[in-house]
Design a protein around this motif. Structure first.
Motif, PDB file in Angstrom:
ATOM      1  N   VAL A 120      41.247 -11.518 -74.547  1.00 36.47           N
ATOM      2  CA  VAL A 120      41.531 -10.193 -75.096  1.00 36.47           C
ATOM      3  C   VAL A 120      42.055 -10.389 -76.516  1.00 36.47           C
ATOM      4  CG1 VAL A 120      42.796  -8.041 -74.836  1.00 36.47           C
ATOM      5  CG2 VAL A 120      42.101  -9.330 -72.793  1.00 36.47           C
ATOM      6  N   TYR A 121      41.447  -9.685 -77.458  1.00 35.06           N
ATOM      7  CA  TYR A 121      41.775  -9.864 -78.873  1.00 35.06           C
ATOM      8  C   TYR A 121      42.277  -8.556 -79.484  1.00 35.06           C
ATOM      9  CZ  TYR A 121      38.801 -14.087 -78.662  1.00 35.06           C
ATOM     10  OH  TYR A 121      38.233 -15.297 -78.337  1.00 35.06           O
ATOM     11  N   VAL A 122      43.102  -8.692 -80.512  1.00 32.84           N
ATOM     12  CA  VAL A 122      43.537  -7.558 -81.326  1.00 32.84           C
ATOM     13  C   VAL A 122      43.328  -7.898 -82.789  1.00 32.84           C
ATOM     14  CG1 VAL A 122      45.514  -6.235 -82.158  1.00 32.84           C
ATOM     15  CG2 VAL A 122      45.187  -6.561 -79.714  1.00 32.84           C
ATOM     16  N   ASN A 123      42.669  -6.981 -83.504  1.00 36.32           N
ATOM     17  CA  ASN A 123      42.498  -7.116 -84.947  1.00 36.32           C
ATOM     18  C   ASN A 123      43.133  -5.888 -85.596  1.00 36.32           C
ATOM     19  OD1 ASN A 123      41.680  -7.168 -87.606  1.00 36.32           O
ATOM     20  ND2 ASN A 123      39.577  -7.791 -87.177  1.00 36.32           N
ATOM     21  N   ASN A 124      44.300  -6.074 -86.209  1.00 39.38           N
ATOM     22  CA  ASN A 124      44.959  -4.986 -86.931  1.00 39.38           C
ATOM     23  C   ASN A 124      45.186  -5.384 -88.387  1.00 39.38           C
ATOM     24  OD1 ASN A 124      46.942  -6.886 -86.386  1.00 39.38           O
ATOM     25  ND2 ASN A 124      48.485  -5.401 -85.718  1.00 39.38           N
ATOM     26  N   SER A 125      44.235  -6.154 -88.905  1.00 32.90           N
ATOM     27  CA  SER A 125      44.337  -6.633 -90.286  1.00 32.90           C
ATOM     28  C   SER A 125      44.104  -5.527 -91.307  1.00 32.90           C
ATOM     29  CB  SER A 125      43.347  -7.772 -90.523  1.00 32.90           C
ATOM     30  OG  SER A 125      42.015  -7.337 -90.297  1.00 32.90           O
ATOM     31  N   THR A 126      43.431  -4.454 -90.903  1.00 32.95           N
ATOM     32  CA  THR A 126      43.209  -3.316 -91.802  1.00 32.95           C
ATOM     33  C   THR A 126      44.245  -2.246 -91.496  1.00 32.95           C
ATOM     34  OG1 THR A 126      40.830  -3.728 -91.902  1.00 32.95           O
ATOM     35  CG2 THR A 126      41.575  -1.533 -92.521  1.00 32.95           C
ATOM     36  N   PRO A 127      45.100  -1.880 -92.464  1.00 31.71           N
ATOM     37  CA  PRO A 127      46.117  -0.867 -92.203  1.00 31.71           C
ATOM     38  C   PRO A 127      45.495   0.421 -91.664  1.00 31.71           C
ATOM     39  CG  PRO A 127      46.546  -1.948 -94.294  1.00 31.71           C
ATOM     40  CD  PRO A 127      45.196  -2.420 -93.838  1.00 31.71           C
ATOM     41  N   GLY A 128      46.079   0.940 -90.601  1.00 37.83           N
ATOM     42  CA  GLY A 128      45.584   2.181 -90.023  1.00 37.83           C
ATOM     43  C   GLY A 128      44.487   2.006 -88.989  1.00 37.83           C
ATOM     44  N   GLN A 129      44.107   0.775 -88.697  1.00 35.95           N
ATOM     45  CA  GLN A 129      43.022   0.538 -87.744  1.00 35.95           C
ATOM     46  C   GLN A 129      43.368  -0.617 -86.810  1.00 35.95           C
ATOM     47  OE1 GLN A 129      38.500   0.508 -88.582  1.00 35.95           O
ATOM     48  NE2 GLN A 129      39.065  -1.631 -88.800  1.00 35.95           N
ATOM     49  N   ASP A 157      45.804   8.782 -88.223  1.00 35.05           N
ATOM     50  CA  ASP A 157      45.464  10.069 -88.839  1.00 35.05           C
ATOM     51  C   ASP A 157      45.305   9.943 -90.352  1.00 35.05           C
ATOM     52  OD1 ASP A 157      45.656  11.185 -86.329  1.00 35.05           O
ATOM     53  OD2 ASP A 157      47.726  11.875 -86.606  1.00 35.05           O
ATOM     54  N   GLN A 158      45.918   8.912 -90.935  1.00 35.08           N
ATOM     55  CA  GLN A 158      45.849   8.725 -92.389  1.00 35.08           C
ATOM     56  C   GLN A 158      44.648   7.872 -92.811  1.00 35.08           C
ATOM     57  OE1 GLN A 158      48.719   7.903 -90.522  1.00 35.08           O
ATOM     58  NE2 GLN A 158      49.576   9.944 -90.852  1.00 35.08           N
ATOM     59  N   PHE A 159      43.965   7.266 -91.869  1.00 29.58           N
ATOM     60  CA  PHE A 159      42.847   6.374 -92.172  1.00 29.58           C
ATOM     61  C   PHE A 159      41.661   7.181 -92.699  1.00 29.58           C
ATOM     62  CE2 PHE A 159      39.157   3.741 -91.233  1.00 29.58           C
ATOM     63  CZ  PHE A 159      39.594   2.460 -91.530  1.00 29.58           C
ATOM     64  N   THR A 160      41.036   6.678 -93.762  1.00 32.50           N
ATOM     65  CA  THR A 160      39.841   7.332 -94.306  1.00 32.50           C
ATOM     66  C   THR A 160      38.627   6.874 -93.510  1.00 32.50           C
ATOM     67  OG1 THR A 160      40.820   7.418 -96.523  1.00 32.50           O
ATOM     68  CG2 THR A 160      38.427   7.697 -96.350  1.00 32.50           C
TER      69      THR A 160
END
Length: 259
Positions: A120-129, A157-160
């Protein structure tokens, strides 16, 4: 001679169309990204556990059914929760489950113990995602004759959001598990409320290679998916079909020369 040419053309055209459609269908069976991020120590080698919280990033939050969250938890059993972690393993329809506010890609009794290929992996390297990927998961108890690979994309909610995508995404690769599973959104309350989506409650493998589903949130409530419906060719699929027609036409031209 004309009948022979028509026959050659028809056979080649059907072959090319079949190839094009086959490739098009195969193209649907894809995760959002192959950049999985970091393997989680717990959920990658456990039965019924969770990890977190994982933050959406500075200045980022998500309104989910009226409550604002800045982080989420990842369960080994195919879902993420808000407010608290959960390790429940008994699949339930998402619109009536009372475990927690939840987004489930494939809620069932998954297992990753003593198996190097189930992660199981998590990628939160992009702010907001936050992208969560369950790769090659087995089923309880340490049953690795079945495998499930799927992915969730959760955006603040702030992610483009790029054109053609959404705030919440469901992606499925190969799923061979025939156990009961559920998928969708739930607010954690027994009552079925507006915006709750239980788009699947049945055999897990029915979601194998399913088309992507994108949803947007409006005031914290999930809206109709923005993904192209099943069985409607996308632009890429129409391109492959056109290629099949072109190859068929070239085949006819070659057959006429040989005749």
């Amino acid at each position: 001679m004309i009948k022979q040419l028509v026959g050659v053309f028809a056979r080649r055209l059907l072959l090319c169309l079949a190839l094009g459609l086959g490739l098009a269908q195969g193209a649907q069976a894809a995760l959002f990204t192959a950049s999985y991020g970091t393997a989680l120590t717990g959920p990658s080698n456990c039965d019924d556990c969770y990890d977190g919280p994982f933050a959406l990033g500075t200045g980022h939050s998500i309104n989910f059914f009226g409550t604002t969250y800045t982080e989420l938890y990842v369960s080994s059993n195919g879902y993420v929760t808000f407010g608290a972690g959960a390790s429940d393993y008994s699949s339930q329809p998402l619109d009536t489950q009372t475990i927690a506010p939840m987004i489930a890609g494939l809620f069932t009794d998954l297992d990753s113990r003593s198996d190097a290929t189930s992660e199981v992996y998590v990628n939160n390297s992009t702010p907001g995602q936050i992208i969560v990927t369950w790769v090659g998961m087995g089923h309880y108890s340490v049953n690795y004759t079945v495998r499930s690979t799927f992915q969730l994309v959760i955006r603040s909610d702030q992610f483009t959001v790029p054109a053609g995508q959404g705030q919440i995404g469901f992606f499925y690769d190969s799923v061979t598990d025939t156990s009961t599973a559920s998928a969708g959104f739930g607010d954690g309350l027994a009552a079925v409320n507006t915006g709750e989506v239980a788009f699947h409650s049945g055999t897990a493998s029915d979601l194998s290679n399913a088309s992507a589903r994108w949803y947007n949130l409006n005031g914290g409530v999930p809206q109709t998916p923005t993904a192209t419906p099943q069985n409607v060719p996308t632009l890429g699929e129409w391109t492959l079909i056109a290629l099949g027609l072109l190859l068929g036409a070239l085949g006819m031209r070659q057959a006429r020369r040989q005749g």
